[in-house]
Structure formats: structure tokens, C-alpha cells
Design a protein around this motif. Structure first.
Motif, mmCIF file in Angstrom:
data_model
loop_
_atom_site.group_PDB
_atom_site.id
_atom_site.type_symbol
_atom_site.label_atom_id
_atom_site.label_comp_id
_atom_site.label_asym_id
_atom_site.label_seq_id
_atom_site.Cartn_x
_atom_site.Cartn_y
_atom_site.Cartn_z
ATOM 1 N N ALA A 57 52.263 -20.628 -46.086
ATOM 2 C CA ALA A 57 50.782 -20.245 -46.613
ATOM 3 C C ALA A 57 50.725 -18.219 -45.909
ATOM 4 O O ALA A 57 50.426 -18.052 -47.220
ATOM 5 C CB ALA A 57 49.648 -21.207 -45.893
ATOM 6 N N LYS A 58 50.841 -18.380 -44.659
ATOM 7 C CA LYS A 58 51.381 -17.285 -43.997
ATOM 8 C C LYS A 58 52.458 -15.805 -44.670
ATOM 9 O O LYS A 58 51.989 -15.040 -44.476
ATOM 10 C CB LYS A 58 50.976 -16.888 -42.527
ATOM 11 C CG LYS A 58 49.187 -16.813 -42.531
ATOM 12 C CD LYS A 58 48.922 -16.894 -40.489
ATOM 13 C CE LYS A 58 49.732 -15.750 -39.998
ATOM 14 N NZ LYS A 58 48.056 -14.989 -40.541
ATOM 15 N N GLY A 59 53.983 -16.217 -45.046
ATOM 16 C CA GLY A 59 54.378 -15.974 -44.727
ATOM 17 C C GLY A 59 54.759 -14.908 -43.274
ATOM 18 O O GLY A 59 55.335 -14.257 -42.978
ATOM 19 N N PRO A 143 45.860 -19.425 -36.501
ATOM 20 C CA PRO A 143 46.740 -18.483 -37.065
ATOM 21 C C PRO A 143 45.144 -17.288 -38.185
ATOM 22 O O PRO A 143 44.280 -18.079 -37.999
ATOM 23 C CB PRO A 143 47.406 -17.876 -37.228
ATOM 24 C CG PRO A 143 48.027 -18.996 -38.035
ATOM 25 C CD PRO A 143 46.736 -19.869 -38.282
ATOM 26 N N SER A 144 44.991 -16.206 -37.934
ATOM 27 C CA SER A 144 44.319 -15.628 -38.557
ATOM 28 C C SER A 144 44.403 -15.851 -40.329
ATOM 29 O O SER A 144 45.989 -15.532 -40.013
ATOM 30 C CB SER A 144 44.241 -13.294 -38.511
ATOM 31 O OG SER A 144 45.815 -13.542 -37.910
ATOM 32 N N ALA A 145 44.227 -15.496 -40.766
ATOM 33 C CA ALA A 145 43.978 -16.230 -42.707
ATOM 34 C C ALA A 145 43.978 -14.759 -43.285
ATOM 35 O O ALA A 145 43.658 -15.086 -43.913
ATOM 36 C CB ALA A 145 42.194 -16.941 -42.425
ATOM 37 N N ASN A 146 44.897 -14.196 -42.924
ATOM 38 C CA ASN A 146 45.381 -12.855 -43.475
ATOM 39 C C ASN A 146 47.392 -12.740 -44.370
ATOM 40 O O ASN A 146 47.440 -14.362 -42.606
ATOM 41 C CB ASN A 146 45.963 -11.163 -43.102
ATOM 42 C CG ASN A 146 45.995 -11.910 -41.359
ATOM 43 O OD1 ASN A 146 45.560 -12.068 -40.736
ATOM 44 N ND2 ASN A 146 47.678 -11.428 -41.175
ATOM 45 N N LEU A 147 47.637 -12.235 -44.476
ATOM 46 C CA LEU A 147 49.054 -12.821 -45.235
ATOM 47 C C LEU A 147 49.879 -12.057 -44.105
ATOM 48 O O LEU A 147 48.940 -11.375 -43.808
ATOM 49 C CB LEU A 147 49.416 -11.488 -46.350
ATOM 50 C CG LEU A 147 49.487 -12.771 -47.628
ATOM 51 C CD1 LEU A 147 49.547 -11.719 -49.253
ATOM 52 C CD2 LEU A 147 50.172 -14.074 -48.009
ATOM 53 N N PRO A 151 45.878 -6.822 -41.854
ATOM 54 C CA PRO A 151 44.701 -7.249 -41.116
ATOM 55 C C PRO A 151 43.645 -7.729 -40.764
ATOM 56 O O PRO A 151 44.433 -8.889 -42.362
ATOM 57 C CB PRO A 151 43.479 -6.285 -41.280
ATOM 58 C CG PRO A 151 44.878 -5.221 -42.542
ATOM 59 C CD PRO A 151 45.157 -5.609 -43.572
ATOM 60 N N SER A 152 43.446 -8.754 -40.023
ATOM 61 C CA SER A 152 42.688 -9.675 -39.567
ATOM 62 C C SER A 152 41.718 -10.128 -41.231
ATOM 63 O O SER A 152 41.368 -8.964 -40.827
ATOM 64 C CB SER A 152 42.807 -10.386 -37.980
ATOM 65 O OG SER A 152 44.091 -10.776 -38.598
ATOM 66 N N PRO A 153 41.105 -11.060 -41.847
ATOM 67 C CA PRO A 153 40.116 -10.933 -42.895
ATOM 68 C C PRO A 153 38.850 -11.182 -41.668
ATOM 69 O O PRO A 153 38.540 -12.716 -41.086
ATOM 70 C CB PRO A 153 40.336 -12.421 -43.039
ATOM 71 C CG PRO A 153 41.563 -13.277 -42.520
ATOM 72 C CD PRO A 153 42.150 -12.508 -41.559
ATOM 73 N N LYS A 236 55.582 -6.607 -36.070
ATOM 74 C CA LYS A 236 54.799 -5.036 -36.908
ATOM 75 C C LYS A 236 52.955 -5.861 -37.197
ATOM 76 O O LYS A 236 53.061 -6.453 -37.394
ATOM 77 C CB LYS A 236 55.545 -4.416 -37.947
ATOM 78 C CG LYS A 236 54.985 -3.019 -38.242
ATOM 79 C CD LYS A 236 55.758 -2.635 -39.357
ATOM 80 C CE LYS A 236 54.771 -1.080 -39.984
ATOM 81 N NZ LYS A 236 55.625 -0.866 -41.066
ATOM 82 N N HIS A 237 52.490 -5.142 -37.343
ATOM 83 C CA HIS A 237 51.088 -5.712 -36.912
ATOM 84 C C HIS A 237 49.899 -4.928 -38.180
ATOM 85 O O HIS A 237 50.192 -4.016 -38.312
ATOM 86 C CB HIS A 237 50.315 -5.968 -36.240
ATOM 87 C CG HIS A 237 50.275 -7.909 -35.810
ATOM 88 N ND1 HIS A 237 49.145 -8.591 -34.872
ATOM 89 C CD2 HIS A 237 50.807 -9.168 -36.144
ATOM 90 C CE1 HIS A 237 49.475 -9.378 -35.299
ATOM 91 N NE2 HIS A 237 50.665 -9.866 -35.365
ATOM 92 N N TYR A 238 49.040 -5.415 -38.812
ATOM 93 C CA TYR A 238 48.157 -4.554 -39.625
ATOM 94 C C TYR A 238 48.527 -3.037 -39.882
ATOM 95 O O TYR A 238 47.441 -1.982 -39.826
ATOM 96 C CB TYR A 238 46.686 -4.555 -38.756
ATOM 97 C CG TYR A 238 46.805 -5.178 -37.296
ATOM 98 C CD1 TYR A 238 46.268 -6.769 -38.014
ATOM 99 C CD2 TYR A 238 46.340 -5.141 -35.821
ATOM 100 C CE1 TYR A 238 46.533 -7.865 -36.355
ATOM 101 C CE2 TYR A 238 47.010 -6.101 -34.903
ATOM 102 C CZ TYR A 238 46.211 -7.431 -35.440
ATOM 103 O OH TYR A 238 46.027 -8.121 -34.317
HETATM 104 MG MG MG Z 1 47.169 -12.865 -36.404
#
Ligand code: MG
Ligand code: TXA
Length: 344
Positions: A57-59, A143-147, A151-153, A236-238
């Protein structure tokens, strides 16, 4: 898949809604829930198929381990080898925005921990999260609910943008109170290594642990091929889709740099509240008063999402201090900017 969205602003409105959400978790489905840090994408931590669904779901790469969420500190017992140091931290900071890495017990499948022999344990303070974990009767991996890469939602709108149609249910609990993900520590006896800074600051940890070391990856870029202590650090994040540049320098110089940039470029600016009047009202986002780090933490991820829109060629922000929760802001902004700092 149709995603059901339920409002839980003042907690679950009915027993049925709570039971329905808990049943989805128990039967291997996915429920997004609010926590005091950011929204979590939850599934049964004891079910490897749930972990697979979360990654899909997050990829997200499946070697990036998940945090398991429990309702009480003692709730970790069946799933992790606890220690005296763990209970000292728990007494001081749980329920709350702290995650502790502990040796894993067999009850948690390797899929959930990304193949590691350790497991990340967190006992959130948000009442909806706690009710959900209790009702589900299993720890919730989230995990945080973002793709992956976004950025984390910090509100349901972000979650809906990223995950609508990819999860069974979204619990809309309004804006996250803290806005940055939990502090993560690993333990060696009563010494702690800070793997990810958050609202529980290094100084707060020092009141409880004998020794607190900040992992190098918190402040610096990992060298090519370097193995991080926490797998999440290597990704790599956000990252916004256009360059994000952090400015360092005297505040008046930075402001006049931003004013000039506004004349010549399509830029978005994450500015301090007190700079709003001096800037042209075009893609300027107030991230809070310069002295108010809590407010900046709360607004950062929304600001990054809002700044990253068509027609914007570059995003500017201020390099924050590393004091208190500033270290968490600094870490997230530095990674979002891929370590691009310009001296003004
Ligand atoms: Mg996260
Ligand atoms: O505030 C939070 O912690 C939020 C909410 C939903 O609870 N969750 C969150 O999860 O931020 P996630 O998956 O986005 O970040 C978890 C981080 C990753 O960087 C991962 O590498 C690290 O925790 N992690 C998880 N298990 C670990 C382990 N056994 N050893 C080292 N790092 C671990």
C-alpha cells in the motif's frame, strides 16, 4: 478497494465503529489511524501477510522495518525481550512519542521487522490509537501513512491524497499534535543511541539513560555503501519534486535574499510568521514564529506538501537550530533538502 473514512475527532462515536476497525486489523486488513506524532498505516503485527499488504500500500521497500504499536509498556512482553532500561524509559515517556528497539521474539514475523532480529516498540498516547490497539487484541504494525517518499501525513487530507483506494479504513482524528515522527532509540544496557530525533529530546533521554549518543546519520549524510543503524535512514525521504534549499545566515540577509528571489524565480517559501508581511503573498507558507519550534514541527509536513505544487521551481526554508525538538526539525528538513544548504 473502497476506503471507508470515519470521523473520530473526539474518539470513536460508537462501539460498532471501534469493533469494525478492530475486526479489519484482526482479519488481515489495513486501517489508517491518528497518533500524537503522525498518522499510521496499521495492520496486525503478528501476521506476515498484513506486513506485506502494508509495504504494497505504501510502495515501500520491504527491508525497511515496521514499528509495532502496543497499548501499554507491558504489552511488549509477548513480542520483545524487555529490560530494566526499557522500563525506565517507559516510566518516563510512555505512552508517548518514543520508540525503543528491542530484541525480537518469534511471535513477530521477520516480514514485520524487515528481516531483523530486533523489533521497534512504541506505545502511543493518542486515545484513538490506544482504543484501537486494545480492541484489536494484537500489536499494530504501522509505518507513517504516506506513500513512500512523501512527507508523513499530519491530517486525514494527506492520507486520503496518498492512500485512498489502497486501505480498508481511514480514521480521521484531525490534525496531529506533534507533527513529526517518534524519537527512536536503541539500547545497550542503560546507554541509548538516538537513531531518529523526535519530540522526546536527547536532553530528556539523558535524564533517564546513563549515556545518550546521537547516531551520525541524524546530522550527516551517510557515505555511499555505509550501513545505517536504522534501515529507514538510507532512504531518500520527504523529498519534494523540485529542489528544496535550506538557507543559513543572518536573518535580515536571508529575508532580503528571499525578497530578491521572489522577483526572479517561481519559488515557494517556508517562512517564519514574522516575515510574512515583508514577502510578496505568492507561495509563501507560514511555518510558525521563529522562536516556536513546536509550531514549526507541527506545520512542517503540511508546508512541504503545500509548497510542492505545479509552477514552483524551487522551495526555500530556514535551517533550524538543533536545540530540543529543533534537532528533529533539522533532521527532517535536511533530508527533505537532500542536504542542500546555502550560506546567505
Ligand atoms: Mg515514514
Ligand atoms: O511516530 C511514529 O513513529 C510513526 C507513527 C505512525 O507511530 N511511525 C513511523 O513509522 O514513523 P515509519 O515506518 O515511517 O518509520 C519507522 C522507522 C524506520 O526508519 C525504520 O527503519 C525504523 O523505524 N525501524 C523500525 N524497526 C527498526 C529496527 N528493528 N531497528 C532499527 N530501526 C528500525
Amino acid at each position: 478497494m473502497t476506503t471507508k473514512v470515519i470521523l473520530v475527532r473526539d474518539g470513536f462515536e460508537s462501539r460498532e465503529e471501534l469493533q469494525q476497525a478492530a475486526e479489519i486489523i484482526r482479519s488481515g486488513g489495513l486501517v489508517v489511524f491518528p497518533t500524537e506524532t503522525v498518522y499510521g498505516l496499521g495492520g496486525d503485527a503478528t501476521n506476515e501477510h498484513s506486513a506485506e499488504k502494508i509495504y504494497a500500500a505504501k510502495g515501500r521497500p520491504s527491508d525497511n522495518p515496521l514499528i509495532i504499536h502496543i497499548a501499554t509498556p507491558e504489552g511488549a512482553e509477548p513480542y520483545a525481550e524487555t529490560s530494566e532500561a526499557y522500563y525506565r524509559l517507559a516510566k518516563a515517556f510512555m505512552p508517548g512519542p518514543l520508540t525503543v528497539i528491542l530484541p525480537r521474539k518469534q511471535t513477530i514475523p521477520l516480514r514485520t521487522t524487515g528481516g531483523l532480529d530486533t523489533v521497534a516498540v512504541r506505545c502511543p498516547s493518542h486515545p484513538v490509537a490506544r482504543e484501537l490497539i486494545k480492541a484489536a487484541g494484537v500489536p499494530i504494525a504501522a509505518p507513517s501513512a504516506n506513500l513512500s517518499g512523501k512527507p508523513s501525513p499530519t491530517c486525514a487530507r494527506h492520507v486520503i491524497e496518498d492512500l485512498s483506494g489502497r486501505v480498508d479504513m481511514i480514521l480521521d482524528g484531525g490534525d496531529s499534535e506533534i507533527g513529526l515522527e517518534s524519537t527512536i532509540v536503541s539500547l545497550n544496557g542503560n546507554s541509548a543511541t538516538l537513531l531518529r530525533p523526535g519530540a522526546i529530546t536527547a536532553d530528556a533521554l539523558r535524564c533517564v539513560c546513563d549515556d545518550v549518543t546521537v547516531a551520525p546519520a541524524v546530522l550527516e549524510q551517510l557515505a555511499e555503501n555505509e550501513r545505517p543503524l536504522s534501515p529507514g535512514m538510507k532512504y531518500k525521504h520527504y523529498a519534494p519534486s523540485v529542489p528544496f534549499v535550506l538557507l543559513r545566515g543572518d536573518s535580515r540577509k536571508v529575508l532580503s535574499f528571499l525578497q530578491k528571489e521572489q522577483q526572479s524565480k517561481n519559488c515557494a517559501i517556508l517562512c517564519y510568521h514574522e516575515e510574512m508581511e515583508a514577502l510578496e503573498n505568492k507561495n509563501v507558507i507560514d511555518i510558525g514564529k521563529s522562536e516556536n519550534l513546536d509550531e514549526q514541527a507541527r506545520r512542517l509536513f503540511t508546508a512541504l506538501r503545500d509548497a510542492d505544487k505545479p509552477g514552483v521551481d524551487v522551495i526555500y526554508g530556514h535551517l533550524p537550530t538543533t536545540d530540543g525538538i529543533g534537532l528533529a526539525l533539522y533532521n527532517r528538513m535536511l533530508r527533505a533538502a537532500a542536504h542542500t544548504i546555502v550560506e546567505v
